[in-house]
Design an enzyme around this catalytic site. Structure first.
Site, PDB file in Angstrom:
ATOM      1  N   GLY A  30       0.820  -1.215   0.000  1.00 25.31           N
ATOM      2  CA  GLY A  30       0.000   0.000   0.000  1.00 25.31           C
ATOM      3  C   GLY A  30       0.851   1.261   0.000  1.00 25.31           C
ATOM      4  O   GLY A  30       1.625   1.493   0.932  1.00 25.31           O
ATOM      5  N   GLY A  87       1.778   3.935   4.228  1.00 23.38           N
ATOM      6  CA  GLY A  87       2.902   3.402   3.459  1.00 23.38           C
ATOM      7  C   GLY A  87       3.991   4.443   3.276  1.00 23.38           C
ATOM      8  O   GLY A  87       5.178   4.172   3.486  1.00 23.38           O
ATOM      9  N   ASP A 124     -14.193   7.650  12.170  1.00 26.59           N
ATOM     10  CA  ASP A 124     -13.818   6.569  11.243  1.00 26.59           C
ATOM     11  C   ASP A 124     -14.935   5.545  11.067  1.00 26.59           C
ATOM     12  O   ASP A 124     -15.049   4.922  10.012  1.00 26.59           O
ATOM     13  CB  ASP A 124     -12.572   5.835  11.770  1.00 26.59           C
ATOM     14  CG  ASP A 124     -11.289   6.612  11.527  1.00 26.59           C
ATOM     15  OD1 ASP A 124     -11.363   7.780  11.094  1.00 26.59           O
ATOM     16  OD2 ASP A 124     -10.202   6.049  11.777  1.00 26.59           O
ATOM     17  N   HIS A 138       8.024  37.950   3.657  1.00 25.39           N
ATOM     18  CA  HIS A 138       9.204  37.487   2.915  1.00 25.39           C
ATOM     19  C   HIS A 138      10.387  37.349   3.872  1.00 25.39           C
ATOM     20  O   HIS A 138      10.579  38.225   4.701  1.00 25.39           O
ATOM     21  CB  HIS A 138       9.559  38.499   1.820  1.00 25.39           C
ATOM     22  CG  HIS A 138      10.824  38.145   1.102  1.00 25.39           C
ATOM     23  ND1 HIS A 138      10.879  37.131   0.176  1.00 25.39           N
ATOM     24  CD2 HIS A 138      12.089  38.648   1.200  1.00 25.39           C
ATOM     25  CE1 HIS A 138      12.118  37.027  -0.275  1.00 25.39           C
ATOM     26  NE2 HIS A 138      12.882  37.933   0.326  1.00 25.39           N
TER      27      HIS A 138
HETATM   28  P1  FAD Z   1     -10.469   6.193  17.099  1.00 24.89           P
HETATM   29  O1  FAD Z   1      -9.379   7.159  17.279  1.00 24.89           O
HETATM   30  O2  FAD Z   1     -10.164   4.903  16.428  1.00 24.89           O
HETATM   31  O3  FAD Z   1     -11.046   5.924  18.551  1.00 24.89           O
HETATM   32  C1  FAD Z   1     -12.032   4.986  18.799  1.00 24.89           C
HETATM   33  C2  FAD Z   1     -11.941   4.571  20.243  1.00 24.89           C
HETATM   34  O4  FAD Z   1     -13.088   3.802  20.566  1.00 24.89           O
HETATM   35  C3  FAD Z   1     -10.745   3.686  20.557  1.00 24.89           C
HETATM   36  O5  FAD Z   1     -10.033   4.183  21.652  1.00 24.89           O
HETATM   37  C4  FAD Z   1     -11.359   2.327  20.891  1.00 24.89           C
HETATM   38  O6  FAD Z   1     -10.634   1.603  21.861  1.00 24.89           O
HETATM   39  C5  FAD Z   1     -12.713   2.752  21.430  1.00 24.89           C
HETATM   40  N1  FAD Z   1     -13.739   1.713  21.336  1.00 24.89           N
HETATM   41  C6  FAD Z   1     -14.085   0.991  20.248  1.00 24.89           C
HETATM   42  N2  FAD Z   1     -15.111   0.177  20.525  1.00 24.89           N
HETATM   43  C7  FAD Z   1     -15.410   0.371  21.836  1.00 24.89           C
HETATM   44  C8  FAD Z   1     -16.375  -0.174  22.697  1.00 24.89           C
HETATM   45  N3  FAD Z   1     -17.247  -1.068  22.275  1.00 24.89           N
HETATM   46  N4  FAD Z   1     -16.400   0.248  23.980  1.00 24.89           N
HETATM   47  C9  FAD Z   1     -15.520   1.185  24.419  1.00 24.89           C
HETATM   48  N5  FAD Z   1     -14.597   1.739  23.633  1.00 24.89           N
HETATM   49  C10 FAD Z   1     -14.540   1.357  22.353  1.00 24.89           C
HETATM   50  N6  FAD Z   1      -5.310  11.214  11.172  1.00 24.89           N
HETATM   51  C11 FAD Z   1      -4.975  12.516  11.047  1.00 24.89           C
HETATM   52  O7  FAD Z   1      -5.869  13.360  10.920  1.00 24.89           O
HETATM   53  N7  FAD Z   1      -3.675  12.920  11.063  1.00 24.89           N
HETATM   54  C12 FAD Z   1      -2.665  12.024  11.179  1.00 24.89           C
HETATM   55  O8  FAD Z   1      -1.508  12.422  11.196  1.00 24.89           O
HETATM   56  C13 FAD Z   1      -2.979  10.665  11.301  1.00 24.89           C
HETATM   57  N8  FAD Z   1      -2.006   9.750  11.438  1.00 24.89           N
HETATM   58  C14 FAD Z   1      -2.331   8.436  11.578  1.00 24.89           C
HETATM   59  C15 FAD Z   1      -1.301   7.510  11.679  1.00 24.89           C
HETATM   60  C16 FAD Z   1      -1.585   6.171  11.809  1.00 24.89           C
HETATM   61  C17 FAD Z   1      -0.460   5.174  11.919  1.00 24.89           C
HETATM   62  C18 FAD Z   1      -2.942   5.743  11.869  1.00 24.89           C
HETATM   63  C19 FAD Z   1      -3.266   4.292  12.048  1.00 24.89           C
HETATM   64  C20 FAD Z   1      -3.974   6.652  11.765  1.00 24.89           C
HETATM   65  C21 FAD Z   1      -3.668   8.008  11.606  1.00 24.89           C
HETATM   66  N9  FAD Z   1      -4.668   8.971  11.461  1.00 24.89           N
HETATM   67  C22 FAD Z   1      -4.337  10.285  11.309  1.00 24.89           C
HETATM   68  C23 FAD Z   1      -6.091   8.606  11.465  1.00 24.89           C
HETATM   69  C24 FAD Z   1      -6.715   8.901  12.841  1.00 24.89           C
HETATM   70  O9  FAD Z   1      -6.003   8.201  13.828  1.00 24.89           O
HETATM   71  C25 FAD Z   1      -8.170   8.482  12.852  1.00 24.89           C
HETATM   72  O10 FAD Z   1      -8.844   9.057  11.755  1.00 24.89           O
HETATM   73  C26 FAD Z   1      -8.837   8.936  14.134  1.00 24.89           C
HETATM   74  O11 FAD Z   1      -8.199   8.372  15.256  1.00 24.89           O
HETATM   75  C27 FAD Z   1     -10.315   8.544  14.139  1.00 24.89           C
HETATM   76  O12 FAD Z   1     -10.888   8.974  15.322  1.00 24.89           O
HETATM   77  P2  FAD Z   1     -12.178   8.276  15.934  1.00 24.89           P
HETATM   78  O13 FAD Z   1     -12.515   9.052  17.144  1.00 24.89           O
HETATM   79  O14 FAD Z   1     -13.203   8.105  14.899  1.00 24.89           O
HETATM   80  O15 FAD Z   1     -11.719   6.805  16.325  1.00 24.89           O
HETATM   81  P1  NAI Z   2      -4.824   4.469   2.496  1.00 25.99           P
HETATM   82  O1  NAI Z   2      -6.235   4.322   2.117  1.00 25.99           O
HETATM   83  O2  NAI Z   2      -4.227   5.802   2.666  1.00 25.99           O
HETATM   84  O3  NAI Z   2      -3.910   3.730   1.410  1.00 25.99           O
HETATM   85  C1  NAI Z   2      -4.053   2.397   1.102  1.00 25.99           C
HETATM   86  C2  NAI Z   2      -3.289   2.135  -0.185  1.00 25.99           C
HETATM   87  O4  NAI Z   2      -3.220   0.747  -0.352  1.00 25.99           O
HETATM   88  C3  NAI Z   2      -3.972   2.722  -1.416  1.00 25.99           C
HETATM   89  O5  NAI Z   2      -3.016   3.348  -2.206  1.00 25.99           O
HETATM   90  C4  NAI Z   2      -4.555   1.500  -2.099  1.00 25.99           C
HETATM   91  O6  NAI Z   2      -4.644   1.625  -3.483  1.00 25.99           O
HETATM   92  C5  NAI Z   2      -3.549   0.436  -1.697  1.00 25.99           C
HETATM   93  N1  NAI Z   2      -4.055  -0.935  -1.682  1.00 25.99           N
HETATM   94  C6  NAI Z   2      -5.255  -1.359  -1.264  1.00 25.99           C
HETATM   95  N2  NAI Z   2      -5.330  -2.699  -1.346  1.00 25.99           N
HETATM   96  C7  NAI Z   2      -4.135  -3.116  -1.836  1.00 25.99           C
HETATM   97  C8  NAI Z   2      -3.577  -4.393  -2.128  1.00 25.99           C
HETATM   98  N3  NAI Z   2      -4.271  -5.509  -1.925  1.00 25.99           N
HETATM   99  N4  NAI Z   2      -2.321  -4.466  -2.600  1.00 25.99           N
HETATM  100  C9  NAI Z   2      -1.593  -3.321  -2.788  1.00 25.99           C
HETATM  101  N5  NAI Z   2      -2.067  -2.098  -2.526  1.00 25.99           N
HETATM  102  C10 NAI Z   2      -3.315  -1.997  -2.048  1.00 25.99           C
HETATM  103  O7  NAI Z   2      -4.671   3.569   3.809  1.00 25.99           O
HETATM  104  P2  NAI Z   2      -3.528   3.489   4.910  1.00 25.99           P
HETATM  105  O8  NAI Z   2      -2.245   4.028   4.403  1.00 25.99           O
HETATM  106  O9  NAI Z   2      -3.575   2.102   5.429  1.00 25.99           O
HETATM  107  O10 NAI Z   2      -4.058   4.464   6.029  1.00 25.99           O
HETATM  108  C11 NAI Z   2      -5.328   4.186   6.667  1.00 25.99           C
HETATM  109  C12 NAI Z   2      -6.022   5.454   7.006  1.00 25.99           C
HETATM  110  O11 NAI Z   2      -5.381   6.101   8.080  1.00 25.99           O
HETATM  111  C13 NAI Z   2      -6.054   6.405   5.852  1.00 25.99           C
HETATM  112  O12 NAI Z   2      -7.352   6.397   5.301  1.00 25.99           O
HETATM  113  C14 NAI Z   2      -5.733   7.739   6.415  1.00 25.99           C
HETATM  114  O13 NAI Z   2      -6.860   8.571   6.337  1.00 25.99           O
HETATM  115  C15 NAI Z   2      -5.399   7.492   7.872  1.00 25.99           C
HETATM  116  N6  NAI Z   2      -4.061   8.025   8.099  1.00 25.99           N
HETATM  117  C16 NAI Z   2      -3.906   9.381   8.021  1.00 25.99           C
HETATM  118  C17 NAI Z   2      -2.671   9.959   8.172  1.00 25.99           C
HETATM  119  C18 NAI Z   2      -2.538  11.416   8.025  1.00 25.99           C
HETATM  120  O14 NAI Z   2      -3.549  12.104   8.029  1.00 25.99           O
HETATM  121  N7  NAI Z   2      -1.339  11.949   7.906  1.00 25.99           N
HETATM  122  C19 NAI Z   2      -1.472   9.139   8.454  1.00 25.99           C
HETATM  123  C20 NAI Z   2      -1.750   7.734   8.470  1.00 25.99           C
HETATM  124  C21 NAI Z   2      -3.002   7.217   8.323  1.00 25.99           C
END
Ligand code: FAD
Ligand code: NAI
Length: 468
Positions: free
Chosen positions: A181, A186, A314, A446
């Site tokens: 990905g 990625g 999400d 600037h």
């Molecule tokens: P979440 O943050 O997933 O929170 C949901 C919470 O609900 C969790 O704590 C979970 O334990 C709890 N929960 C679930 N089910 C239950 C239940 N039944 N009872 C009690 N608790 C429960 N987004 C950005 O905007 N900027 C970034 O830089 C960014 N970087 C990221 C990097 C990575 C590696 C990843 C994986 C994601 C990143 N994201 C980033 C995406 C971002 O983390 C999510 O979009 C965001 O956390 C979503 O928020 P949420 O409140 O919907 O859910």
């Molecule tokens: P993503 O949706 O950003 O990218 C997934 C990639 O995997 C796409 O390019 C897709 O075409 C490819 N893909 C899908 N299936 C595949 C397969 N079978 N083989 C090869 N390639 C494949 O998802 P990612 O990177 O896992 O991140 C998950 C979510 O977390 C994102 O939707 C993003 O919104 C959030 N996130 C946000 C960050 C930020 O805001 N800076 C940082 C990290 C995550």
């Protein structure tokens, strides 16, 4: 049974921000979280830890490759991944601790345990080693977030076949890593390991990286990533991923035919998107169900099939971003308080924290083409800026899209140093429906990277940039 005005399941950025806003508006609020720490994916295993490692690895990379040119000689340089991860853990600890403080300050009652519906107004909290609790509420928000998507053909053992959650905990630098990905994770985590010296190969099904962003951004970011040493295999399909004798082995082939072949590495990071998380919520008991992809369906007010149960972040799909979840939390709670808030989904910015950064808001050129809308473009390369030459951050560009007739700004796409911060200005311009000419006539300090935005606006409006 304790009764609340509002009960929120999930303490990620969607849930905890909704809780703060609800408390500010005078609601008796409960927040339920199954883990011991608050903050959800974002604070614990997402945004914050990944940015901590991105920053540390960028410092190291700069010291290794750029300091000498600036006249800074470090002697022999040593990298300590265990210390980087320890620092990252401490950043996370402080940040999640901050949420505990905010909940106390706002008098939000926090319940740690797994929340599930008993009926549409009652939630059971199951707690390890303690009796279950039943809470009732007038209104309920489901903000349970998402988990990494891993198809069964990828044997996710958390040892060699890993997701971002495990990658953020590696304390010994892998020699090699395969990443499935070329999306946000990625590129971000690929950058972390590549900067530290891991041989990183990214396999992507589609023909470009960051497929949801403007095509020019995908093109522009690839150059510096490749220069750093990251390898990309586009238009490749991964058939399987498994652990064999302490190595990750993937079987893949070119999408349009060709013989399957294998690649081996120390780890295979699966980063192909995230799935909504509703496990064990017992939605049916509240009269709710998910759609075929597992998301909770909501209307434009973010109400589920039960008008007093809302869902956001999400778990409802759309952009899976922390700031989108936060805005939705505020949107729902302000409605409950009788206010008339609005969500502008088109104007939610996206940022990829590579270096240079990629940041984007509004329409992409591909979307405008698909809609058959007449538009004009303006572009400006960072390398023509004095500020970029001073700092040595020459990669990148600003691209703006404006309506052909009215000049109204429709999209702003930036690849370059500090793009993540520059995009805030772009969002404001689009929110206030500025024209490219409006944006070109503002005075920009600037020397700054922001001057590239002015120049791109000049290019869009009258094809008369100043410094190129
Ligand atoms: P979440 O943050 O997933 O929170 C949901 C919470 O609900 C969790 O704590 C979970 O334990 C709890 N929960 C679930 N089910 C239950 C239940 N039944 N009872 C009690 N608790 C429960 N987004 C950005 O905007 N900027 C970034 O830089 C960014 N970087 C990221 C990097 C990575 C590696 C990843 C994986 C994601 C990143 N994201 C980033 C995406 C971002 O983390 C999510 O979009 C965001 O956390 C979503 O928020 P949420 O409140 O919907 O859910
Ligand atoms: P993503 O949706 O950003 O990218 C997934 C990639 O995997 C796409 O390019 C897709 O075409 C490819 N893909 C899908 N299936 C595949 C397969 N079978 N083989 C090869 N390639 C494949 O998802 P990612 O990177 O896992 O991140 C998950 C979510 O977390 C994102 O939707 C993003 O919104 C959030 N996130 C946000 C960050 C930020 O805001 N800076 C940082 C990290 C995550």
């Amino acid at each position: 049974m304790q009764k609340f005005d509002l009960l929120i399941i999930g303490s990620g950025p969607g849930g905890y921000v909704a809780a703060i806003r609800a408390a500010q508006l005078g609601m008796k609020t409960a927040l339920v979280e199954r883990y011991n720490t608050l903050g959800g994916t974002c604070l614990n295993v997402g945004c914050i830890p990944s940015k901590a490692l991105l920053d540390s690895s960028e410092h190291y990379y700069q010291a290794r490759t750029e300091f000498a040119e600036h006249g800074i000689n470090t002697g022999s340089l040593k990298m300590d991944l265990a210390q980087m991860v320890a620092r990252k853990n401490s950043v996370v600890e402080q940040t999640v601790g901050g949420i505990d403080y905010l909940m106390k300050k706002n008098k939000v009652e926090v319940f740690h345990g797994h929340g599930s519906f008993e009926d549409s107004k009652t939630v059971r909290i199951s707690r390890k080693g303690e009796e279950d609790l039943l809470l009732s509420a007038e209104n309920i928000i489901i903000a349970t977030g998402s988990k990494p998507k891993v198809p069964p053909a990828f044997e996710y053992d958390k040892k060699r076949i890993i997701t971002s959650t495990e990658a953020l905990q590696l304390t010994k630098l892998p020699k090699s890593m395969l990443i499935i990905g070329a999306g946000v994770i990625g590129l971000e985590l690929g950058s972390v390991f590549s900067r530290l010296g891991t041989e990183v190969t990214v396999v992507e099904y589609l023909e470009r990286a960051l497929p949801t962003m403007d095509k020019d951004c995908s093109k522009e970011i690839l150059r510096p990533l490749k220069k750093m040493g990251m390898k990309f295999l586009f238009k490749h399909q991964v058939n399987s991923a498994k652990t064999q004798r302490n190595k990750a082995v993937i079987n893949l082939q070119k999408r349009d035919g060709g013989e399957p072949f294998e690649l081996k590495a120390d780890y295979c990071l699966v980063a192909i998107g995230r799935r909504p998380y509703t496990d064990g919520l017992h939605l049916a008991k509240a009269g709710l169900k998910t759609d075929e992809k597992g998301f909770i369906p909501v209307n434009e007010r973010l109400q589920t099939a039960q008008p007093h149960i809302y869902a956001l972040g999400d778990v409802i799909g759309g952009a899976m971003l922390a700031h989108k979840a936060e805005e939705e939390g505020i949107f729902v709670v302000e409605q409950l308080a009788g206010q008339k808030p609005a969500m502008h989904y088109r104007l939610i910015p996206s940022v990829v924290y590579t270096w240079p950064e990629v940041a984007s808001v509004g329409y992409t050129e591909e979307e405008l083409k698909a809609e058959g809308r007449a538009y004009k473009t303006g572009k400006f390369p960072f390398r023509a800026l004095g500020r970029a030459r001073a700092s040595g951050d020459l990669d990148g560009m600003v691209k703006v899209l404006a309506d052909e007739k009215t000049d109204e700004l429709l999209g702003i796409h930036i690849v370059g140093a500090r793009a993540a911060d520059l995009i805030a200005m772009a969002v404001a311009l689009l929110e206030y429906r500025a024209s490219a000419e409006d944006a070109a006539r503002i005075c920009y300090a600037h020397p700054t990277f922001a001057e590239a935005v002015k120049e791109a606006m000049l290019d869009a409006t009258e094809k008369r940039p100043l410094h190129i």
